[in-house]
Design a protein around this motif. Structure first.
Motif, PDB file in Angstrom:
ATOM      1  N   PHE A  44      16.815  92.150 -61.007  1.00  0.00           N
ATOM      2  CA  PHE A  44      16.383  93.059 -60.346  1.00  0.00           C
ATOM      3  C   PHE A  44      15.394  93.904 -60.985  1.00  0.00           C
ATOM      4  O   PHE A  44      14.317  94.319 -60.466  1.00  0.00           O
ATOM      5  CB  PHE A  44      17.861  94.019 -59.831  1.00  0.00           C
ATOM      6  N   LEU A  45      15.814  94.147 -62.283  1.00  0.00           N
ATOM      7  CA  LEU A  45      14.895  95.077 -63.157  1.00  0.00           C
ATOM      8  C   LEU A  45      13.590  94.368 -63.392  1.00  0.00           C
ATOM      9  O   LEU A  45      12.506  94.926 -63.147  1.00  0.00           O
ATOM     10  CB  LEU A  45      15.527  95.387 -64.359  1.00  0.00           C
ATOM     11  N   PRO A  63      12.212  95.566 -69.239  1.00  0.00           N
ATOM     12  CA  PRO A  63      13.341  95.737 -68.344  1.00  0.00           C
ATOM     13  C   PRO A  63      14.390  97.015 -68.978  1.00  0.00           C
ATOM     14  O   PRO A  63      14.795  97.867 -68.307  1.00  0.00           O
ATOM     15  CB  PRO A  63      13.985  94.638 -68.318  1.00  0.00           C
ATOM     16  N   SER A  64      14.300  97.113 -70.177  1.00  0.00           N
ATOM     17  CA  SER A  64      15.126  97.870 -70.928  1.00  0.00           C
ATOM     18  C   SER A  64      14.646  99.252 -70.549  1.00  0.00           C
ATOM     19  O   SER A  64      15.460 100.289 -70.576  1.00  0.00           O
ATOM     20  CB  SER A  64      15.609  97.618 -72.282  1.00  0.00           C
ATOM     21  N   SER A  65      13.335  99.310 -70.693  1.00  0.00           N
ATOM     22  CA  SER A  65      12.848 100.961 -70.407  1.00  0.00           C
ATOM     23  C   SER A  65      13.073 101.319 -69.110  1.00  0.00           C
ATOM     24  O   SER A  65      13.474 102.483 -68.728  1.00  0.00           O
ATOM     25  CB  SER A  65      11.410 100.944 -70.805  1.00  0.00           C
ATOM     26  N   LEU A  66      12.972 100.624 -67.879  1.00  0.00           N
ATOM     27  CA  LEU A  66      13.335 100.609 -66.450  1.00  0.00           C
ATOM     28  C   LEU A  66      14.815 100.997 -66.523  1.00  0.00           C
ATOM     29  O   LEU A  66      15.186 101.997 -65.706  1.00  0.00           O
ATOM     30  CB  LEU A  66      12.633  99.557 -65.744  1.00  0.00           C
ATOM     31  N   LEU A  67      15.449 100.345 -67.114  1.00  0.00           N
ATOM     32  CA  LEU A  67      17.096 100.570 -67.077  1.00  0.00           C
ATOM     33  C   LEU A  67      17.524 101.793 -67.623  1.00  0.00           C
ATOM     34  O   LEU A  67      18.196 102.522 -67.095  1.00  0.00           O
ATOM     35  CB  LEU A  67      17.808  99.253 -68.011  1.00  0.00           C
ATOM     36  N   GLU A  68      16.962 102.330 -68.633  1.00  0.00           N
ATOM     37  CA  GLU A  68      16.870 103.661 -69.325  1.00  0.00           C
ATOM     38  C   GLU A  68      16.753 104.665 -68.175  1.00  0.00           C
ATOM     39  O   GLU A  68      17.435 105.470 -67.765  1.00  0.00           O
ATOM     40  CB  GLU A  68      15.974 103.987 -70.198  1.00  0.00           C
ATOM     41  N   VAL A  69      15.557 104.545 -67.413  1.00  0.00           N
ATOM     42  CA  VAL A  69      15.076 105.374 -66.433  1.00  0.00           C
ATOM     43  C   VAL A  69      16.211 105.383 -65.099  1.00  0.00           C
ATOM     44  O   VAL A  69      16.615 106.513 -64.774  1.00  0.00           O
ATOM     45  CB  VAL A  69      13.702 105.288 -65.871  1.00  0.00           C
TER      46      VAL A  69
END
Length: 143
Positions: A44-45, A63-69
């Motif tokens: 999904f990310l 994806p990890s930077s988007l997960l953080e947000v």
């Protein structure tokens, strides 16, 4: 009133995996967090990043930077695990916030865990979809 709850070994495994995932994210270990979310959440990310890029929105490089947000904006892990329902390869966890009635689901957080390759992983796909849908309601982006 004192209530003693005993989790089954499977429920305990799910609870430990959930608490590990929540702690990892709350500590800001976002790169490690990608290993403890479901493949559905990771997909999904990735899809969301592609869509953002297609629309010219930059700034979410991984994806990890988007997960953080997304987690900082929409997810609240605070509370105590009060219920765990395991059915096959999925489990629903209810987290009750301080001062709430643990029997009521109002204001409680509900999370999905899925069993992938022998490990319980946090699936935030539903939470993210619902949060984005709500955030975009009434905007030109909404379909």
């Amino acid at each position: 009133m004192i209530c003693a709850c005993a989790w089954s070994s499977e429920q305990e495994e799910v609870r430990e995996a959930f608490e590990h995932a929540a702690a990892t994210m709350e500590e800001g270990n976002w790169d490690d967090s990608m290993d403890i979310v479901s493949t559905s959440t990771a997909g999904f990310l990735d899809s969301l990043l592609s869509e953002f890029s297609r629309r010219g929105l930059r700034g979410y490089g991984t994806p990890s930077s988007l997960l953080e947000v997304m987690c900082q904006e929409y997810i609240d892990f605070n509370g105590e695990v009060t219920m765990i329902f395991v059915q096959g390869e999925s489990a629903e966890i209810t987290v009750s916030r301080s001062g709430e009635n643990p029997v009521s689901r109002e204001g409680s957080g509900e999370f999905l865990m899925v069993l992938e390759d022998g490990n319980w992983k946090l699936d935030l796909t539903g939470e993210f979809r619902e949060a984005l849908k709500e955030s975009l309601r009434g905007s030109y982006v909404e379909h």
